[in-house]
Motif scaffolding. Structure first.
Motif, PDB file in Angstrom:
ATOM      1  N   ILE A 109       1.227  -1.142   0.094  1.00 49.79           N
ATOM      2  CA  ILE A 109       0.287  -0.309   0.076  1.00 49.79           C
ATOM      3  C   ILE A 109       0.763   1.634   0.337  1.00 49.79           C
ATOM      4  CG2 ILE A 109      -1.751   1.238   0.908  1.00 49.79           C
ATOM      5  CD1 ILE A 109      -2.250  -1.748   2.333  1.00 49.79           C
ATOM      6  N   PRO A 110       0.557   2.126  -0.741  1.00 50.93           N
ATOM      7  CA  PRO A 110       1.171   2.747  -0.701  1.00 50.93           C
ATOM      8  C   PRO A 110       1.342   3.637   0.732  1.00 50.93           C
ATOM      9  CG  PRO A 110      -0.223   3.230  -2.793  1.00 50.93           C
ATOM     10  CD  PRO A 110      -0.444   2.179  -2.261  1.00 50.93           C
ATOM     11  N   VAL A 111       2.642   4.427   0.923  1.00 45.48           N
ATOM     12  CA  VAL A 111       2.983   4.890   2.332  1.00 45.48           C
ATOM     13  C   VAL A 111       2.198   6.363   2.130  1.00 45.48           C
ATOM     14  CG1 VAL A 111       4.949   6.385   1.606  1.00 45.48           C
ATOM     15  CG2 VAL A 111       4.375   5.394   3.819  1.00 45.48           C
ATOM     16  N   GLY A 112       1.490   7.134   1.579  1.00 45.18           N
ATOM     17  CA  GLY A 112       0.603   8.272   1.736  1.00 45.18           C
ATOM     18  C   GLY A 112      -0.522   8.080   1.629  1.00 45.18           C
ATOM     19  N   ASP A 113      -1.226   6.558   0.928  1.00 39.20           N
ATOM     20  CA  ASP A 113      -1.935   6.272   1.939  1.00 39.20           C
ATOM     21  C   ASP A 113      -3.057   6.455   2.517  1.00 39.20           C
ATOM     22  OD1 ASP A 113      -4.992   5.931   1.132  1.00 39.20           O
ATOM     23  OD2 ASP A 113      -4.829   4.132  -0.666  1.00 39.20           O
ATOM     24  N   ILE A 114      -2.468   7.252   3.360  1.00 38.85           N
ATOM     25  CA  ILE A 114      -2.843   7.228   5.143  1.00 38.85           C
ATOM     26  C   ILE A 114      -4.779   6.413   6.111  1.00 38.85           C
ATOM     27  CG2 ILE A 114      -3.408   8.591   7.364  1.00 38.85           C
ATOM     28  CD1 ILE A 114      -0.305   9.039   6.121  1.00 38.85           C
ATOM     29  N   GLN A 115      -5.554   7.472   4.890  1.00 33.20           N
ATOM     30  CA  GLN A 115      -7.063   6.094   5.018  1.00 33.20           C
ATOM     31  C   GLN A 115      -6.958   4.976   4.319  1.00 33.20           C
ATOM     32  OE1 GLN A 115      -9.410   8.341   6.800  1.00 33.20           O
ATOM     33  NE2 GLN A 115     -10.393   5.955   6.760  1.00 33.20           N
ATOM     34  N   ARG A 116      -6.226   4.737   3.657  1.00 34.94           N
ATOM     35  CA  ARG A 116      -6.435   2.817   3.754  1.00 34.94           C
ATOM     36  C   ARG A 116      -5.878   2.743   4.720  1.00 34.94           C
ATOM     37  NH1 ARG A 116      -4.547  -0.187  -1.894  1.00 34.94           N
ATOM     38  NH2 ARG A 116      -4.884  -1.850  -0.891  1.00 34.94           N
ATOM     39  N   LEU A 117      -4.317   3.268   4.608  1.00 36.55           N
ATOM     40  CA  LEU A 117      -3.980   2.355   6.152  1.00 36.55           C
ATOM     41  C   LEU A 117      -4.349   2.924   7.708  1.00 36.55           C
ATOM     42  CD1 LEU A 117      -0.201   4.142   5.612  1.00 36.55           C
ATOM     43  CD2 LEU A 117      -0.785   0.845   5.211  1.00 36.55           C
ATOM     44  N   LYS A 118      -4.511   3.635   7.968  1.00 38.80           N
ATOM     45  CA  LYS A 118      -6.273   3.519   8.723  1.00 38.80           C
ATOM     46  C   LYS A 118      -7.174   2.414   9.015  1.00 38.80           C
ATOM     47  CE  LYS A 118      -5.460   8.415   9.936  1.00 38.80           C
ATOM     48  NZ  LYS A 118      -6.000   9.777  10.602  1.00 38.80           N
ATOM     49  N   ASP A 119      -7.721   2.077   7.724  1.00 42.68           N
ATOM     50  CA  ASP A 119      -8.865   1.413   7.623  1.00 42.68           C
ATOM     51  C   ASP A 119      -8.506  -0.402   8.550  1.00 42.68           C
ATOM     52  OD1 ASP A 119     -10.274   3.388   7.080  1.00 42.68           O
ATOM     53  OD2 ASP A 119     -10.179   2.919   5.491  1.00 42.68           O
ATOM     54  N   LEU A 120      -6.870  -0.560   8.096  1.00 36.64           N
ATOM     55  CA  LEU A 120      -6.254  -1.743   8.032  1.00 36.64           C
ATOM     56  C   LEU A 120      -5.867  -2.095   9.693  1.00 36.64           C
ATOM     57  CD1 LEU A 120      -4.707  -2.248   4.332  1.00 36.64           C
ATOM     58  CD2 LEU A 120      -6.782  -3.763   5.088  1.00 36.64           C
ATOM     59  N   GLY A 121      -5.693  -0.421   9.800  1.00 37.00           N
ATOM     60  CA  GLY A 121      -5.316  -0.596  11.456  1.00 37.00           C
ATOM     61  C   GLY A 121      -4.545  -0.906  11.262  1.00 37.00           C
ATOM     62  N   ILE A 122      -3.432   0.089  11.135  1.00 40.75           N
ATOM     63  CA  ILE A 122      -2.194  -0.277  10.837  1.00 40.75           C
ATOM     64  C   ILE A 122      -1.793   0.480  12.305  1.00 40.75           C
ATOM     65  CG2 ILE A 122       0.249   0.653   9.912  1.00 40.75           C
ATOM     66  CD1 ILE A 122      -0.549  -1.300   8.777  1.00 40.75           C
ATOM     67  N   ASN A 123      -0.562  -0.436  12.147  1.00 38.08           N
ATOM     68  CA  ASN A 123       0.381   0.549  14.090  1.00 38.08           C
ATOM     69  C   ASN A 123       1.222   2.070  13.625  1.00 38.08           C
ATOM     70  OD1 ASN A 123       1.631   1.652  16.533  1.00 38.08           O
ATOM     71  ND2 ASN A 123       2.177  -1.077  17.063  1.00 38.08           N
ATOM     72  N   HIS A 135       0.722  -8.003   8.402  1.00 42.15           N
ATOM     73  CA  HIS A 135       0.768  -8.048  10.122  1.00 42.15           C
ATOM     74  C   HIS A 135       0.551  -6.890  10.244  1.00 42.15           C
ATOM     75  CE1 HIS A 135       1.839 -11.997   9.839  1.00 42.15           C
ATOM     76  NE2 HIS A 135       2.890 -11.967   9.193  1.00 42.15           N
ATOM     77  N   PRO A 136      -0.979  -5.802  10.538  1.00 44.47           N
ATOM     78  CA  PRO A 136      -1.019  -4.610  10.755  1.00 44.47           C
ATOM     79  C   PRO A 136      -0.306  -4.169  12.326  1.00 44.47           C
ATOM     80  CG  PRO A 136      -2.889  -5.048  10.395  1.00 44.47           C
ATOM     81  CD  PRO A 136      -2.343  -6.701  10.833  1.00 44.47           C
ATOM     82  N   HIS A 137       0.079  -4.790  12.919  1.00 41.09           N
ATOM     83  CA  HIS A 137       0.783  -4.033  14.180  1.00 41.09           C
ATOM     84  C   HIS A 137       2.382  -4.294  14.436  1.00 41.09           C
ATOM     85  CE1 HIS A 137      -2.673  -3.932  16.290  1.00 41.09           C
ATOM     86  NE2 HIS A 137      -3.576  -5.232  16.203  1.00 41.09           N
ATOM     87  N   GLU A 138       2.466  -4.889  13.140  1.00 47.23           N
ATOM     88  CA  GLU A 138       3.980  -5.619  12.579  1.00 47.23           C
ATOM     89  C   GLU A 138       4.063  -5.040  11.862  1.00 47.23           C
ATOM     90  OE1 GLU A 138       8.413  -4.854  14.139  1.00 47.23           O
ATOM     91  OE2 GLU A 138       5.806  -5.613  15.400  1.00 47.23           O
ATOM     92  N   PRO A 139       3.646  -3.940  11.085  1.00 52.64           N
ATOM     93  CA  PRO A 139       3.953  -3.780   9.346  1.00 52.64           C
ATOM     94  C   PRO A 139       5.564  -3.456   9.053  1.00 52.64           C
ATOM     95  CG  PRO A 139       3.253  -1.310  10.646  1.00 52.64           C
ATOM     96  CD  PRO A 139       3.473  -2.875  11.653  1.00 52.64           C
ATOM     97  N   GLN A 140       5.733  -3.562   7.837  1.00 55.46           N
ATOM     98  CA  GLN A 140       7.058  -3.828   6.599  1.00 55.46           C
ATOM     99  C   GLN A 140       6.763  -2.473   6.008  1.00 55.46           C
ATOM    100  OE1 GLN A 140       7.319  -7.787   4.636  1.00 55.46           O
ATOM    101  NE2 GLN A 140       9.649  -7.131   5.280  1.00 55.46           N
ATOM    102  N   TYR A 141       8.536  -2.115   5.264  1.00 53.89           N
ATOM    103  CA  TYR A 141       8.304  -0.922   3.961  1.00 53.89           C
ATOM    104  C   TYR A 141       9.223  -2.019   3.221  1.00 53.89           C
ATOM    105  CZ  TYR A 141       7.825   2.829   7.672  1.00 53.89           C
ATOM    106  OH  TYR A 141       7.829   3.832   7.858  1.00 53.89           O
ATOM    107  N   MET A 142       8.325  -1.038   2.143  1.00 50.75           N
ATOM    108  CA  MET A 142       8.634  -2.352   0.959  1.00 50.75           C
ATOM    109  C   MET A 142       9.487  -0.976   0.007  1.00 50.75           C
ATOM    110  SD  MET A 142       5.097  -4.209   0.304  1.00 50.75           S
ATOM    111  CE  MET A 142       6.289  -6.224  -0.650  1.00 50.75           C
ATOM    112  N   ALA A 143      10.463  -0.879  -0.501  1.00 49.23           N
ATOM    113  CA  ALA A 143      10.720   0.465  -1.282  1.00 49.23           C
ATOM    114  C   ALA A 143      11.540  -0.526  -2.869  1.00 49.23           C
ATOM    115  CB  ALA A 143      12.097   0.836  -0.338  1.00 49.23           C
ATOM    116  N   VAL A 144      11.354   0.583  -3.797  1.00 49.10           N
ATOM    117  CA  VAL A 144      11.716   0.325  -4.596  1.00 49.10           C
ATOM    118  C   VAL A 144      12.301   1.856  -5.368  1.00 49.10           C
ATOM    119  CG1 VAL A 144       9.046  -0.966  -5.984  1.00 49.10           C
ATOM    120  CG2 VAL A 144       9.219   1.708  -5.495  1.00 49.10           C
TER     121      VAL A 144
END
Length: 554
Positions: free
Chosen positions: A250-264, A301-310
Motif C-alpha cells: 500500500i502506498p505509504v502516502g495512502d493514510i486513510q487506507r492504512l488506517k482502515d487496515l488498522g496499521i500501527n 501483519h498490521p501491528h508489525e508492518p513492513q516497509y517495501m521500497a522501489v
C-alpha cells in the motif's frame, strides 16, 4: 554554443512560469526581470491576466511538469515538507511522486523491443499497455514472464538525457551567478553542489546501476524484516529497461487506507527511523530518494508492518571520516553535549579552525534546545532551519557537497514521519540506535569486531610472515648503511662549508683592510703625514696578505 543553449533554457523557464500565472515568482528573480518585461509587451499576452488559470498549487505543479525531470524532482522533495509551505501547494505537489504524465505506450514498446532485439510478445506472456506509474525519469508497466512470475518493467523516458543535460547547464549558470553576486554563496558552494547533483542524476539514467543498487540493499536486509526490496531479474535488465518482482504493498502516502487496515502507525514511524539509521551507519549504503511514491507498506501483519521500497536510482554512501563525525555529532546532540558538537565541527573542518568553540557551542545550544523532546508535530522545522542557517552564516560554516544526498534523505524521512505518526518522539527513537552503533565502534566490542574482520586476512598471510620479516630486516639494514653513508657525506659537506666560510671571512676582512688602507693612503698623501702614510700602508699590506691566505687555504 553552450551559452546560447543556456539562455534559451532560461527563456523557456521564465516563459513557462509566466504562462501559468507565476509572474510574482519570475519578477522576484533579478535575472528574469528584463525578459519578463519584454514578454509582457507581446500583444498575445495582453489578455492572459484576465484568464482563470486555476489554483496556485495546480499552476506550480503544471509548471514543474512542463520544465522536466529536475524540476519535478524538486517538487517531489517539497511535497513531503508540509511545514515549509501551505497545504494546498503541498497536496498538489504530491501528484508529482508517481503521477507525472506518461509518455506513449507505443514508444515504450519500441524501446523494450529495441533493447531485447525481439517483439514484446516473445519476451513476456502478458504486457500491460497502460503504465502502473509514471515518474520524472521513467515509467513502469506491469507484465508477466513466461514462467508465470508477475513483474514490473521500468523504461527510461525517450530523449531524457538531452533534456537533463540542458537543465544541468542552466543550473551551472544560475549557480555561477549566485556564487558571483551573493555574498553567502562561497559558504554554500553552489557550483560544487550542482556538480554533485549532476553525477547523481546521470547515474540514475543507467538502469543496470539501479538494478545493482537494488540487489545490494536487498542483500543488506535479507536477515532484517523491517524492509523488503523486490528481486531483480538480471536476464531481462538493460541500461534503459529493468525488470523486477512485482510487489503489492500500500502506498505509504495512502493514510486513510492504512488506517482502515488498522496499521500501527507508532510502530511504522519507529521502523522508518530504524531503516534510515541502519542504512546510513550500519550498511553505509542508503536509499536517497525516499519520497512517498517509492515507499509502500506490507499490511499483512498490521501491528508489525513492513516497509517495501522501489526505485534505487539514487543511493548514497559516506566516507569513513564523514560517517564517524556524523555519528559522533548525533551522539553528542542526543546527549545535549553541545560543546562536543562544536568541537567536532572544528575537527572535521566544517567550520574554520580559528572558530571559538565556546561561542559556537552557545549558538548551537540556542538553536537546538527549544526543540528537544518535542514530537515531530510540535517542531517547526522551517523556523529551525532558518535559525540554523543564520548560525551557519555567522560562523562561516560551509555546505558539505558530499552530504547533500543525506540531507535530502533526512528531509524525506522527516516528511514521512510527520504524515504517518506526528506524535513520534524522534529523539528517544533514534538515540538507542546511535548509542549501540557507538558502542560497536569503540571499546572491547569494536576490538573484537576488528579482530573478526581482519583475522582471515591475517591467517592468509601467516605462512609468508617469516619471509616478510626477513625482507623488512634486510631493507632496514640497507637503509641503515645508506643512512650511515649519507651521514658521512653530510659530515664532509659540513666541514667543506665551514672551511669555505672561514676562507670567505679571511677574504672579506683582507678586502676591507686593503680598501681602507688605500683610502687612508690617498688621504695621507694629500695631508703629507708620513707617519699615517706608513700606518695605512701597513694595513693595506696586511689586508692583501689575508686575501692571499684565504685563497690558498685548503
Amino acid at each position: 554554443m553552450k551559452s546560447i543553449t543556456r539562455l534559451l533554457r532560461l527563456w523557456t523557464i521564465q516563459r513557462v512560469f509566466i504562462r501559468h500565472g507565476l509572474d510574482e515568482l519570475v519578477l522576484s528573480i533579478p535575472l528574469f526581470r528584463p525578459v519578463a518585461f519584454i514578454y509582457h509587451l507581446l500583444p498575445w499576452n495582453w489578455k492572459r491576466k484576465n484568464q482563470d488559470l486555476g489554483p496556485r498549487g495546480e499552476r506550480i505543479r503544471l509548471s514543474l511538469e512542463a520544465l522536466g525531470p529536475i524540476f519535478i524532482k524538486f517538487g517531489q522533495m517539497l511535497s513531503t515538507r508540509r511545514d515549509l509551505m501551505p497545504d494546498d501547494i503541498a497536496s498538489e505537489l504530491t501528484r508529482l511522486q508517481d503521477r507525472v504524465p506518461p509518455f506513449s505506450s507505443i514508444e515504450a514498446r519500441q524501446l523494450i523491443e529495441k533493447a531485447y532485439g525481439r517483439p514484446v510478445t516473445e519476451v513476456f506472456q502478458r504486457f500491460e499497455t497502460d503504465p502502473l506509474a509514471s515518474a520524472s525519469i521513467a515509467q513502469v508497466h506491469a507484465a508477466q514472464l513466461w514462467d508465470g512470475k508477475e513483474v514490473v518493467v521500468k523504461v527510461l523516458r525517450p530523449g531524457i538525457e538531452k533534456i537533463i543535460r540542458q537543465d544541468i547547464e542552466v543550473m551551472y549558470l544560475l549557480a555561477e551567478l549566485v556564487q558571483r553576486y551573493w555574498k553567502d554563496a562561497r559558504r554554500l558552494r553552489p557550483v560544487e553542489i550542482v556538480a554533485e547533483y549532476e553525477k547523481t542524476i546521470f547515474d540514475e539514467l543507467d538502469l543496470m546501476r539501479e538494478a545493482a543498487n537494488a540487489s545490494q540493499v536487498r542483500r543488506n536486509f535479507e536477515s532484517n524484516p523491517v524492509l523488503y526490496v523486490p528481486e531483480v531479474y538480471w536476464n531481462y535488465t538493460h541500461t534503459n529497461v529493468m525488470v523486477m518482482e512485482r510487489i503489492y504493498g500500500i502506498p505509504v502516502g495512502d493514510i486513510q487506507r492504512l488506517k482502515d487496515l488498522g496499521i500501527n502507525f507508532k510502530r511504522l514511524g519507529e521502523l522508518g527511523v530504524e531503516v534510515f539509521f541502519t542504512q546510513v551507519f550500519r550498511h553505509n549504503f542508503f536509499h536517497a530518494d525516499m519520497h512517498p511514491g517509492n515507499i509502500f507498506v506490507d499490511a499483512t501483519h498490521p501491528h508489525e508492518p513492513q516497509y517495501m521500497a522501489v526505485d534505487f536510482g539514487i543511493v548514497g554512501t559516506l566516507t569513513p571520516e564523514d560517517k564517524r563525525y556524523l555519528a559522533e555529532n548525533f551522539y553528542a546532540f542526543f546527549n545535549r553535549d553541545y560543546k562536543r558538537v562544536a568541537e567536532l565541527h572544528v575537527e572535521s573542518g566544517w567550520v574554520p579552525a580559528n572558530t571559538r568553540v565556546d561561542e559556537f557551542e552557545s549558538a548551537i545550544r540556542s538553536v537546538c534546545e527549544p526543540i528537544f523532546n518535542l514530537p515531530i508535530k510540535d517542531i517547526s522545522f522551517g523556523n529551525f532551519l532558518l535559525r540554523l542557517f543564520q548560525t551557519a552564516r555567522r560562523f562561516n560554516m560551509e555546505v558539505q557537497p558530499q552530504l547533500v544526498l543525506l540531507q535530502k534523505t533526512l528531509l524525506n524521512i522527516e516528511g514521512l514521519g510527520r504524515q504517518l505518526y506526528p506524535d513520534l518522539d524522534l529523539w528517544s527513537t533514534a538515540k538507542p540506535f546511535i548509542e549501540r552503533w557507538m558502542d560497536e565502534q569503540v571499546g572491547v566490542r569494536a576490538l573484537l569486531n576488528g579482530v573478526k574482520v581482519n583475522l582471515p586476512k591475517l591467517l592468509e598471510n601467516l605462512p609468508y610472515m617469516p619471509n616478510l620479516l626477513h625482507d623488512v630486516l634486510k631493507q632496514s639494514a640497507q637503509h641503515q648503511m645508506k643512512l650511515q653513508w649519507e651521514s658521512k657525506q653530510l659530515e664532509t659537506l659540513q666541514k667543506k662549508l665551514q672551511s669555505t666560510q672561514l676562507k670567505t671571512q679571511f677574504i672579506i676582512a683582507g678586502g676591507s683592510l686593503l680598501v681602507g688602507g688605500a683610502l687612508f693612503n690617498t688621504s695621507s698623501y694629500i695631508n703629507q703625514d708620513s707617519g699615517l702614510f706608513l700606518t695605512t700602508g701597513s694595513l693595506a699590506l696586511i689586508g692583501l696578505g689575508l686575501i692571499l691566505y684565504g685563497l690558498l687555504k685548503r
